[in-house]
Design a protein around this motif. Structure first.
Motif, PDB file in Angstrom:
ATOM      1  N   ARG A 170      14.279 -28.468 -47.088  1.00  0.00           N
ATOM      2  CA  ARG A 170      15.688 -28.408 -47.475  1.00  0.00           C
ATOM      3  C   ARG A 170      16.192 -27.014 -47.815  1.00  0.00           C
ATOM      4  NH1 ARG A 170      12.839 -30.322 -51.827  1.00  0.00           N
ATOM      5  NH2 ARG A 170      13.399 -29.597 -53.942  1.00  0.00           N
ATOM      6  N   TYR A 171      15.314 -26.124 -48.254  1.00  0.00           N
ATOM      7  CA  TYR A 171      15.752 -24.779 -48.614  1.00  0.00           C
ATOM      8  C   TYR A 171      15.898 -23.870 -47.393  1.00  0.00           C
ATOM      9  CZ  TYR A 171      14.469 -26.219 -53.354  1.00  0.00           C
ATOM     10  OH  TYR A 171      14.382 -26.885 -54.557  1.00  0.00           O
ATOM     11  N   PHE A 172      15.419 -24.325 -46.264  1.00  0.00           N
ATOM     12  CA  PHE A 172      15.372 -23.472 -45.075  1.00  0.00           C
ATOM     13  C   PHE A 172      16.304 -23.942 -43.963  1.00  0.00           C
ATOM     14  CE2 PHE A 172      11.122 -23.901 -47.027  1.00  0.00           C
ATOM     15  CZ  PHE A 172      11.012 -22.639 -47.580  1.00  0.00           C
ATOM     16  N   ILE A 173      16.982 -25.057 -44.166  1.00  0.00           N
ATOM     17  CA  ILE A 173      17.835 -25.615 -43.116  1.00  0.00           C
ATOM     18  C   ILE A 173      19.247 -25.853 -43.652  1.00  0.00           C
ATOM     19  CG2 ILE A 173      15.944 -26.702 -41.837  1.00  0.00           C
ATOM     20  CD1 ILE A 173      16.642 -29.358 -43.188  1.00  0.00           C
ATOM     21  N   SER A 174      20.192 -25.915 -42.703  1.00  0.00           N
ATOM     22  CA  SER A 174      21.576 -26.215 -43.069  1.00  0.00           C
ATOM     23  C   SER A 174      21.943 -27.658 -42.770  1.00  0.00           C
ATOM     24  CB  SER A 174      22.538 -25.275 -42.331  1.00  0.00           C
ATOM     25  OG  SER A 174      22.299 -25.303 -40.939  1.00  0.00           O
ATOM     26  N   GLY A 175      21.063 -28.365 -42.064  1.00  0.00           N
ATOM     27  CA  GLY A 175      21.346 -29.758 -41.770  1.00  0.00           C
ATOM     28  C   GLY A 175      20.282 -30.384 -40.899  1.00  0.00           C
ATOM     29  N   ILE A 176      20.520 -31.642 -40.543  1.00  0.00           N
ATOM     30  CA  ILE A 176      19.625 -32.368 -39.648  1.00  0.00           C
ATOM     31  C   ILE A 176      20.406 -32.854 -38.438  1.00  0.00           C
ATOM     32  CG2 ILE A 176      18.109 -33.084 -41.541  1.00  0.00           C
ATOM     33  CD1 ILE A 176      19.354 -35.902 -41.278  1.00  0.00           C
ATOM     34  N   THR A 177      19.738 -32.908 -37.318  1.00  0.00           N
ATOM     35  CA  THR A 177      20.318 -33.442 -36.090  1.00  0.00           C
ATOM     36  C   THR A 177      19.382 -34.511 -35.545  1.00  0.00           C
ATOM     37  OG1 THR A 177      21.441 -31.370 -35.516  1.00  0.00           O
ATOM     38  CG2 THR A 177      21.018 -32.922 -33.724  1.00  0.00           C
ATOM     39  N   VAL A 178      19.950 -35.664 -35.194  1.00  0.00           N
ATOM     40  CA  VAL A 178      19.178 -36.719 -34.557  1.00  0.00           C
ATOM     41  C   VAL A 178      19.528 -36.708 -33.078  1.00  0.00           C
ATOM     42  CG1 VAL A 178      18.547 -39.151 -34.562  1.00  0.00           C
ATOM     43  CG2 VAL A 178      19.264 -38.056 -36.685  1.00  0.00           C
ATOM     44  N   SER A 179      18.498 -36.559 -32.242  1.00  0.00           N
ATOM     45  CA  SER A 179      18.681 -36.410 -30.804  1.00  0.00           C
ATOM     46  C   SER A 179      17.800 -37.428 -30.097  1.00  0.00           C
ATOM     47  CB  SER A 179      18.351 -34.968 -30.400  1.00  0.00           C
ATOM     48  OG  SER A 179      18.647 -34.730 -29.053  1.00  0.00           O
ATOM     49  N   GLY A 180      17.537 -37.217 -28.803  1.00  0.00           N
ATOM     50  CA  GLY A 180      16.734 -38.180 -28.061  1.00  0.00           C
ATOM     51  C   GLY A 180      16.085 -37.555 -26.850  1.00  0.00           C
ATOM     52  N   GLY A 181      15.794 -38.403 -25.812  1.00  0.00           N
ATOM     53  CA  GLY A 181      16.328 -39.742 -25.586  1.00  0.00           C
ATOM     54  C   GLY A 181      17.806 -39.845 -25.904  1.00  0.00           C
ATOM     55  N   GLU A 182      18.211 -41.051 -26.251  1.00  0.00           N
ATOM     56  CA  GLU A 182      19.559 -41.278 -26.755  1.00  0.00           C
ATOM     57  C   GLU A 182      19.457 -41.831 -28.170  1.00  0.00           C
ATOM     58  OE1 GLU A 182      23.251 -41.649 -27.911  1.00  0.00           O
ATOM     59  OE2 GLU A 182      22.489 -40.380 -26.290  1.00  0.00           O
ATOM     60  N   ALA A 183      19.836 -40.992 -29.130  1.00  0.00           N
ATOM     61  CA  ALA A 183      19.631 -41.312 -30.541  1.00  0.00           C
ATOM     62  C   ALA A 183      20.320 -42.597 -30.967  1.00  0.00           C
ATOM     63  CB  ALA A 183      20.134 -40.143 -31.400  1.00  0.00           C
ATOM     64  N   THR A 184      21.522 -42.855 -30.437  1.00  0.00           N
ATOM     65  CA  THR A 184      22.314 -43.972 -30.949  1.00  0.00           C
ATOM     66  C   THR A 184      21.752 -45.344 -30.579  1.00  0.00           C
ATOM     67  OG1 THR A 184      23.821 -43.942 -29.043  1.00  0.00           O
ATOM     68  CG2 THR A 184      24.407 -42.567 -30.944  1.00  0.00           C
ATOM     69  N   LEU A 185      20.729 -45.392 -29.734  1.00  0.00           N
ATOM     70  CA  LEU A 185      20.065 -46.680 -29.477  1.00  0.00           C
ATOM     71  C   LEU A 185      19.360 -47.177 -30.739  1.00  0.00           C
ATOM     72  CD1 LEU A 185      18.514 -46.224 -25.909  1.00  0.00           C
ATOM     73  CD2 LEU A 185      20.612 -47.416 -26.564  1.00  0.00           C
ATOM     74  N   GLN A 186      19.100 -46.288 -31.680  1.00  0.00           N
ATOM     75  CA  GLN A 186      18.492 -46.664 -32.956  1.00  0.00           C
ATOM     76  C   GLN A 186      19.490 -46.396 -34.091  1.00  0.00           C
ATOM     77  OE1 GLN A 186      14.132 -45.904 -33.285  1.00  0.00           O
ATOM     78  NE2 GLN A 186      14.346 -44.769 -31.370  1.00  0.00           N
TER      79      GLN A 186
END
Length: 289
Positions: A111-127
């Motif tokens: 958390r101290y080294f990043i500005s955020g999270i990204t969920v990718s894939g594949g196609e992330a929205t299937l989950q």
């Protein structure tokens, strides 16, 4: 609350190309497109446990268990990817199952080294139920609430799906691979009606961060259908990032290996066609391989 789990193909602790800033990226397994040009075809399907990959594993990291399932022993694996190369199903046996809590713990470590999270894939929205629960946990945790939550998507999720995740969503990067329905259907196996609808809806609620345009010389049609593409982009916010993606052969299998790669010269031509007609910033590829 029933804690959700996700099938994950890999996690990058640090990335500067998957959304704004430095991000932790979670690549989920499974995709509802079957793109001929896919650079990660092993993320399309889930393992069907046929076992074709087991005997060829040079370190015996794969085996068949008592339930006739392929089992992967990460401690023995050298990641030679022979299993991926021989899979007839466009999949990988090297998949992790993570709970939301598992990933929250990992995110807290970074958390101290990043500005955020990204969920990718594949196609992330299937989950999607997993993503919703993960993003909600991030936003409600005092140690993580400063992080932004992004999705990298092919745009095929219907509006009702976007509305479900919207309260915890900061931004989406959407790929537009072709304009004409026939071209899009041929290239990915589905039409692009939902993709364009997603682009329009996400822009209307201020959640469309980046529009990614794929250029495959002589195959995709965004350059030949430029006027229609420009009309769409001109309805979108002026601070939207338009990213041009150049087709290359890395990771590609099948007939697309015979297609012409997009050179820097060709990408410059496409950029020049587009740049004078839209006001949004355009990002070009930095590497052509």
């Amino acid at each position: 609350m029933d804690e959700k789990r996700a099938l994950v193909s890999r996690i990058l602790n640090f990335s500067c190309v998957d959304g704004p800033g430095n991000r932790l990226v979670i690549f989920l397994q499974g995709c509802n497109f079957n793109c001929k040009n896919c650079h990660n075809p092993h993320t399309i399907n889930h393992c069907n446990h046929c076992g074709d990959c087991v005997s060829g594993c040079p370190t015996q990291a794969l085996s068949i268990d008592a339930h006739d399932k392929v089992v992967w022993d990460e401690s023995l694996c050298t990641h030679c990817d022979h299993c991926i190369d021989v899979c007839p199903h466009k999949s990988s046996p090297k998949i992790f199952s993570y709970s939301v809590t598992d990933l929250i713990e990992l995110i807290k470590q970074q958390r101290y080294f990043i500005s955020g999270i990204t969920v990718s894939g594949g196609e992330a929205t299937l989950q999607l139920p997993f993503i919703i629960q993960l993003f909600e946990r991030v936003k409600s945790d005092p140690e993580l609430s400063h992080l932004t939550c992004f999705i990298d998507s092919n745009g095929y999720l219907p509006q009702t799906g976007w509305q479900r995740v919207e309260p915890w969503l900061d931004g989406v990067m959407v790929d537009l691979k072709a304009w004409q329905q026939e071209t899009h259907q041929w290239l990915v196996g589905r039409s692009n009606h939902k993709v364009i609808a997603s682009i329009t809806y996400l822009a209307s609620i201020g959640k469309l961060h980046e529009l990614r345009l794929l250029h495959i010389p002589g195959k995709s049609d965004l350059d030949s259908q430029l006027n229609d593409l420009v009309r769409l982009i001109n309805t979108l916010p002026e601070d939207l990032v338009v990213r041009l993606n150049a087709f290359q052969h890395h990771g590609v299998v099948g007939e697309a290996l015979q297609w012409e790669k997009c050179s820097e010269l060709e990408m410059t031509r496409f950029h020049q066609l587009l740049a004078g007609k839209i006001s949004q910033p355009i990002k070009l590829p930095t590497v052509y391989t």
